[in-house]
Scaffold this active site. Structure first.
Site, PDB file in Angstrom:
ATOM      1  N   ASN A  90       0.813  -1.219   0.000  1.00 46.71           N
ATOM      2  CA  ASN A  90       0.000   0.000   0.000  1.00 46.71           C
ATOM      3  C   ASN A  90       0.851   1.276   0.000  1.00 46.71           C
ATOM      4  O   ASN A  90       0.382   2.328  -0.436  1.00 46.71           O
ATOM      5  CB  ASN A  90      -0.921  -0.044   1.228  1.00 46.71           C
ATOM      6  N   TYR A 155       3.750   8.892 -11.451  1.00 43.75           N
ATOM      7  CA  TYR A 155       2.779   8.127 -10.640  1.00 43.75           C
ATOM      8  C   TYR A 155       1.985   7.162 -11.536  1.00 43.75           C
ATOM      9  O   TYR A 155       1.796   5.991 -11.200  1.00 43.75           O
ATOM     10  CB  TYR A 155       1.860   9.128  -9.946  1.00 43.75           C
ATOM     11  N   ALA A 158       4.160   4.246 -12.538  1.00 42.93           N
ATOM     12  CA  ALA A 158       4.358   3.318 -11.414  1.00 42.93           C
ATOM     13  C   ALA A 158       3.099   2.495 -11.169  1.00 42.93           C
ATOM     14  O   ALA A 158       3.165   1.275 -10.939  1.00 42.93           O
ATOM     15  CB  ALA A 158       4.735   4.100 -10.148  1.00 42.93           C
ATOM     16  N   LYS A 159       1.946   3.154 -11.219  1.00 42.32           N
ATOM     17  CA  LYS A 159       0.691   2.456 -10.907  1.00 42.32           C
ATOM     18  C   LYS A 159       0.298   1.486 -12.018  1.00 42.32           C
ATOM     19  O   LYS A 159      -0.235   0.406 -11.753  1.00 42.32           O
ATOM     20  CB  LYS A 159      -0.418   3.480 -10.631  1.00 42.32           C
TER      21      LYS A 159
HETATM   22  P1  NDP Z   1      -0.944   8.457   2.716  1.00 42.13           P
HETATM   23  O1  NDP Z   1      -0.049   9.536   2.192  1.00 42.13           O
HETATM   24  O2  NDP Z   1      -2.059   8.822   3.610  1.00 42.13           O
HETATM   25  O3  NDP Z   1      -0.033   7.332   3.457  1.00 42.13           O
HETATM   26  C1  NDP Z   1       1.080   6.800   2.820  1.00 42.13           C
HETATM   27  C2  NDP Z   1       1.733   5.741   3.680  1.00 42.13           C
HETATM   28  O4  NDP Z   1       2.836   5.178   2.945  1.00 42.13           O
HETATM   29  C3  NDP Z   1       2.332   6.274   4.973  1.00 42.13           C
HETATM   30  O5  NDP Z   1       2.157   5.311   5.994  1.00 42.13           O
HETATM   31  C4  NDP Z   1       3.812   6.421   4.653  1.00 42.13           C
HETATM   32  O6  NDP Z   1       4.679   6.332   5.786  1.00 42.13           O
HETATM   33  C5  NDP Z   1       4.017   5.225   3.743  1.00 42.13           C
HETATM   34  N1  NDP Z   1       5.184   5.379   2.871  1.00 42.13           N
HETATM   35  C6  NDP Z   1       5.425   6.363   1.983  1.00 42.13           C
HETATM   36  N2  NDP Z   1       6.619   6.178   1.386  1.00 42.13           N
HETATM   37  C7  NDP Z   1       7.149   5.036   1.916  1.00 42.13           C
HETATM   38  C8  NDP Z   1       8.371   4.325   1.744  1.00 42.13           C
HETATM   39  N3  NDP Z   1       9.303   4.724   0.869  1.00 42.13           N
HETATM   40  N4  NDP Z   1       8.575   3.208   2.479  1.00 42.13           N
HETATM   41  C9  NDP Z   1       7.654   2.783   3.364  1.00 42.13           C
HETATM   42  N5  NDP Z   1       6.467   3.414   3.569  1.00 42.13           N
HETATM   43  C10 NDP Z   1       6.225   4.532   2.865  1.00 42.13           C
HETATM   44  O7  NDP Z   1      -1.462   7.697   1.412  1.00 42.13           O
HETATM   45  P2  NDP Z   1      -2.894   7.018   1.077  1.00 42.13           P
HETATM   46  O8  NDP Z   1      -3.351   6.252   2.243  1.00 42.13           O
HETATM   47  O9  NDP Z   1      -3.770   8.012   0.465  1.00 42.13           O
HETATM   48  O10 NDP Z   1      -2.450   6.039  -0.106  1.00 42.13           O
HETATM   49  C11 NDP Z   1      -2.172   4.671   0.086  1.00 42.13           C
HETATM   50  C12 NDP Z   1      -2.014   4.014  -1.277  1.00 42.13           C
HETATM   51  O11 NDP Z   1      -3.195   4.199  -2.036  1.00 42.13           O
HETATM   52  C13 NDP Z   1      -0.874   4.604  -2.112  1.00 42.13           C
HETATM   53  O12 NDP Z   1      -0.216   3.581  -2.817  1.00 42.13           O
HETATM   54  C14 NDP Z   1      -1.595   5.529  -3.075  1.00 42.13           C
HETATM   55  O13 NDP Z   1      -0.868   5.718  -4.260  1.00 42.13           O
HETATM   56  C15 NDP Z   1      -2.878   4.744  -3.305  1.00 42.13           C
HETATM   57  N6  NDP Z   1      -3.986   5.541  -3.777  1.00 42.13           N
HETATM   58  C16 NDP Z   1      -4.489   6.572  -3.007  1.00 42.13           C
HETATM   59  C17 NDP Z   1      -5.542   7.330  -3.482  1.00 42.13           C
HETATM   60  C18 NDP Z   1      -6.128   8.464  -2.698  1.00 42.13           C
HETATM   61  O14 NDP Z   1      -6.964   9.190  -3.261  1.00 42.13           O
HETATM   62  N7  NDP Z   1      -5.774   8.667  -1.440  1.00 42.13           N
HETATM   63  C19 NDP Z   1      -6.135   7.061  -4.799  1.00 42.13           C
HETATM   64  C20 NDP Z   1      -5.537   5.958  -5.507  1.00 42.13           C
HETATM   65  C21 NDP Z   1      -4.510   5.237  -5.005  1.00 42.13           C
HETATM   66  P3  NDP Z   1       4.904   7.635   6.750  1.00 42.13           P
HETATM   67  O15 NDP Z   1       3.618   7.797   7.515  1.00 42.13           O
HETATM   68  O16 NDP Z   1       6.047   7.265   7.626  1.00 42.13           O
HETATM   69  O17 NDP Z   1       5.185   8.787   5.840  1.00 42.13           O
END
Ligand code: NDP
Length: 245
Positions: A90, A155, A158-159
Site C-alpha cells: 500500500n 505516478y 508506477a501504478k
Molecule cells: P498516505 O499519504 O495517507 O499514506 C502513505 C503511507 O505510505 C504512509 O504510511 C507512509 O509512511 C508510507 N510510505 C510512503 N513512502 C514510503 C516508503 N518509501 N517506504 C515505506 N512506507 C512509505 O497515502 P494514502 O493512504 O492516500 O495512499 C495509500 C495508497 O493508495 C498509495 O499507494 C496511493 O498511491 C494509493 N492511492 C491513493 C488514493 C487516494 O486518493 N488517497 C487514490 C488511488 C490510489 P509515513 O507515515 O512514515 O510517511
C-alpha cells in the site's frame, strides 16, 4: 461482513495512516497479527500502536524502495513469525509535475516507492508463502495508471507498472494457491490528496458519478474480501473502487 483472520499474519506497508491504516485496522479487528510498516512518521505510527494496543499490532520503520532494508525486515520477520498469510503493498507517494518540468529525482522517487517497493516486498513475501502453499498479495494501484492524469506521468507509470507486475506474479505463484490482485481506489480522502487545490477538488468530484470522494474503509472492505479463503479463484486482476470514475 465478518471474517475470521485469527492466527493469520498480515503485513501492510504504509499501514499507519490513510488507506493502509484502515486495512491494518480491519485485519486487527478480525483477529490477525498485523505488522504495519511506515517510512518516517513516528508520531502517527505511535498513535496507531496506542489506539490498537489491545490487538496484535506491531510497527516497522523502513523504506520499501530500499532492497537491503526490505531484506533485513524479512530476516527479522522470519525469526519471529511462523507464516505470512497476507501482504498488502500500500505504501505510496505522489510528486506531481508536467514531464518537461519534472526533476529526475521525483521520477525515480515515485517509481521506487510505488513500483520497486511492490517488487521488493513481494519477492520476500512469496518466499514465506510458498512453503505453506497459501498467500494473498494485494497491491494498491490507482486509476491514474489506467487513465493517465496530466501532471502524474511518474505516478501513472508506477501504478500501471503495478498492474503488469500483478498479472505476471499471479501466474508464477498460482499453483501454490497464492493469489495476487490489485485494488484501484478512486479519490479517497487521505493526506495524499490534501494538497489538491479547491477548484481541482470540485472538478474531480463533479467527474465522479457518485459525486464524492471515498473513505479509506471503502478500500479496506475490498481488501478483507480479497484476503479471504473464499476469494481463491480471483487472481491477476484489479478491482476498481472508484465511485464509477
Ligand atoms: P498516505 O499519504 O495517507 O499514506 C502513505 C503511507 O505510505 C504512509 O504510511 C507512509 O509512511 C508510507 N510510505 C510512503 N513512502 C514510503 C516508503 N518509501 N517506504 C515505506 N512506507 C512509505 O497515502 P494514502 O493512504 O492516500 O495512499 C495509500 C495508497 O493508495 C498509495 O499507494 C496511493 O498511491 C494509493 N492511492 C491513493 C488514493 C487516494 O486518493 N488517497 C487514490 C488511488 C490510489 P509515513 O507515515 O512514515 O510517511
Amino acid at each position: 461482513m465478518k471474517y475470521n483472520y485469527e492466527d493469520w499474519t498480515v503485513i501492510v506497508t504504509g499501514g499507519t495512516r490513510g488507506i493502509g491504516k484502515a486495512i491494518a485496522s480491519d485485519f486487527l479487528k478480525q483477529g490477525a497479527k498485523v505488522i504495519a510498516t511506515y517510512f518516517g512518521n513516528d508520531e502517527t505510527a505511535n498513535q496507531m500502536k496506542e489506539e490498537f494496543k489491545e490487538y496484535k499490532i506491531s510497527t516497522a520503520k523502513f523504506d520499501v524502495a530500499n532492497c537491503e532494508e526490505v531484506e533485513a525486515f524479512f530476516d527479522d520477520f522470519s525469526k519471529h513469525n511462523e507464516s505470512l498469510e497476507v501482504l498488502v503493498n500500500n505504501a505510496g507517494i505522489r510528486k506531481d509535475n508536467i514531464v518537461g518540468m519534472m526533476p529526475s529525482q521525483d521520477w525515480h522517487d515515485v517509481i521506487s516507492t510505488n513500483l520497486t517497493g511492490t517488487y521488493n516486498m513481494s519477492k520476500y513475501a512469496i518466499m514465506q508463502m510458498m512453503g505453506k502453499r497459501f498467500g494473498r498479495i494485494i497491491n494498491i494501484t490507482s486509476p491514474s495508471g489506467k487513465m493517465g492524469f496530466a501532471g502524474q506521468a511518474n505516478y501513472a507509470a508506477a501504478k500501471a507498472g503495478q498492474v503488469g507486475f500483478t498479472k505476471s506474479l499471479s501466474k508464477e505463484v498460482a499453483k501454490r494457491a497464492i493469489t495476487v490482485n490489485c485494488i484501484s481506489p478512486g479519490f479517497i480522502d487521505t493526506e495524499l490528496i490534501k494538497d489538491l487545490p479547491a477548484d481541482l477538488v470540485k472538478q474531480y468530484k463533479s467527474s465522479i458519478p457518485v459525486k464524492k470522494f471515498g473513505k479509506p474503509s471503502d478500500i479496506s472492505n475490498v481488501a478483507m474480501f480479497l484476503a479471504s479463503k473464499e476469494s481463491s479463484y480471483i487472481t491477476g486482476t484489479t478491482i476498481e473502487v472508484t465511485g464509477g470514475l
